[in-house]
Write a protein that holds these residues in place. Structure first.
Motif, mmCIF file in Angstrom:
data_model
loop_
_atom_site.group_PDB
_atom_site.id
_atom_site.type_symbol
_atom_site.label_atom_id
_atom_site.label_comp_id
_atom_site.label_asym_id
_atom_site.label_seq_id
_atom_site.Cartn_x
_atom_site.Cartn_y
_atom_site.Cartn_z
ATOM 1 N N SER A 26 27.506 56.648 39.011
ATOM 2 C CA SER A 26 28.651 57.199 39.750
ATOM 3 C C SER A 26 28.614 58.722 39.917
ATOM 4 O O SER A 26 29.479 59.423 39.408
ATOM 5 C CB SER A 26 29.953 56.814 39.060
ATOM 6 N N ARG B 277 42.095 63.798 48.433
ATOM 7 C CA ARG B 277 42.567 63.362 47.109
ATOM 8 C C ARG B 277 43.257 64.497 46.342
ATOM 9 O O ARG B 277 43.638 64.319 45.203
ATOM 10 C CB ARG B 277 41.389 62.850 46.273
ATOM 11 N N ALA C 128 35.204 50.106 43.062
ATOM 12 C CA ALA C 128 36.593 50.571 43.029
ATOM 13 C C ALA C 128 36.688 52.003 42.494
ATOM 14 O O ALA C 128 37.760 52.447 42.090
ATOM 15 C CB ALA C 128 37.451 49.630 42.183
ATOM 16 N N ASP C 129 35.588 52.719 42.505
ATOM 17 C CA ASP C 129 35.563 54.114 42.051
ATOM 18 C C ASP C 129 36.280 54.961 43.091
ATOM 19 O O ASP C 129 35.854 55.039 44.238
ATOM 20 C CB ASP C 129 34.106 54.564 41.903
ATOM 21 N N TYR C 130 37.386 55.568 42.710
ATOM 22 C CA TYR C 130 38.103 56.416 43.655
ATOM 23 C C TYR C 130 37.830 57.894 43.415
ATOM 24 O O TYR C 130 38.348 58.744 44.105
ATOM 25 C CB TYR C 130 39.606 56.104 43.669
ATOM 26 N N SER C 131 36.994 58.221 42.437
ATOM 27 C CA SER C 131 36.565 59.612 42.245
ATOM 28 C C SER C 131 35.420 59.939 43.184
ATOM 29 O O SER C 131 35.429 60.961 43.862
ATOM 30 C CB SER C 131 36.089 59.837 40.814
ATOM 31 N N THR D 155 35.850 50.771 38.337
ATOM 32 C CA THR D 155 36.204 52.154 38.650
ATOM 33 C C THR D 155 35.146 53.111 38.106
ATOM 34 O O THR D 155 34.158 52.685 37.514
ATOM 35 C CB THR D 155 37.566 52.531 38.027
ATOM 36 N N HIS D 156 35.403 54.386 38.261
ATOM 37 C CA HIS D 156 34.488 55.432 37.805
ATOM 38 C C HIS D 156 34.246 55.344 36.296
ATOM 39 O O HIS D 156 33.123 55.498 35.830
ATOM 40 C CB HIS D 156 35.068 56.797 38.166
ATOM 41 N N TYR E 128 36.572 64.152 51.464
ATOM 42 C CA TYR E 128 37.114 63.122 50.574
ATOM 43 C C TYR E 128 37.905 63.768 49.438
ATOM 44 O O TYR E 128 39.032 63.369 49.142
ATOM 45 C CB TYR E 128 35.982 62.246 50.021
ATOM 46 N N PRO F 206 33.198 57.759 46.010
ATOM 47 C CA PRO F 206 33.047 56.461 46.665
ATOM 48 C C PRO F 206 31.652 55.863 46.422
ATOM 49 O O PRO F 206 30.659 56.590 46.356
ATOM 50 C CB PRO F 206 33.252 56.764 48.145
#
Length: 159
Positions: free
Chosen positions: A4, A19, A67-70, A99-100, A15, A72
């Motif tokens: 990641s 955020r 689902a990593d929102y830090s 996620t991340h 991006y 993509p």
């Protein structure tokens, strides 16, 4: 192997801005837009002046949660494609719904089966029949933290 990461900062500026890490703040942290090239491996490996060095890179595997929102997950797939285009053996492995921090923090603390851990061990032990046999009978990893704490950490993590 990499988990990641930010491989092309040029692609991430907008991006991050969306955020809350505003463009002006991010560029100030990064010492200006010119430095983004230097800190973006996806850009660096395409530099024709280092083509000989790039050809010496070992095989690369990138791990990323979808689902990593830090960062993509398409950052990993894009970098993988770039590496392959410049002649590096590379692949990306995506973990659905992770996620991340799930991959390297919450999941290892859960104990039991860990998909990324199993993938890593499989890669490291590839071709070693004795190690693979030992892996098959290894006891499950023990839980380190109660599930409610892991769920809470996932909800409050800024990553």
């Amino acid at each position: 192997m990499s988990i990641s990461q930010r491989y092309n900062l040029f692609k991430l500026v907008d991006y991050f801005h969306s955020r809350g890490l505003y463009r002006s703040v991010f560029l100030s942290i990064m010492e200006g837009e010119k430095s983004l090239e230097r800190f973006s491996p996806e850009v660096v490996v395409q530099n024709p002046n280092i083509r000989n060095a790039v050809s010496l890179l070992p095989p690369i595997i990138l791990f990323h949660g979808t689902a990593d929102y830090s960062i993509p997950s398409d950052a990993s797939t894009s970098f993988t494609e770039t590496l392959q285009r410049v002649g590096v053996k590379a692949e990306s492995i995506l973990f659905e719904g992770k996620t991340h921090t799930d991959l390297f923090l919450q999941d290892p603390m859960r104990g039991g089966r860990d998909e990324m851990f199993e993938d890593l061990v499989g890669i490291i032990h590839a071709g070693d029949a004795d190690a693979i046999a030992k892996d098959a009978v290894a006891p499950p990893r023990r839980r380190l933290v109660p599930e409610f704490m892991l769920q809470l950490a996932r909800r409050v993590s800024p990553f």
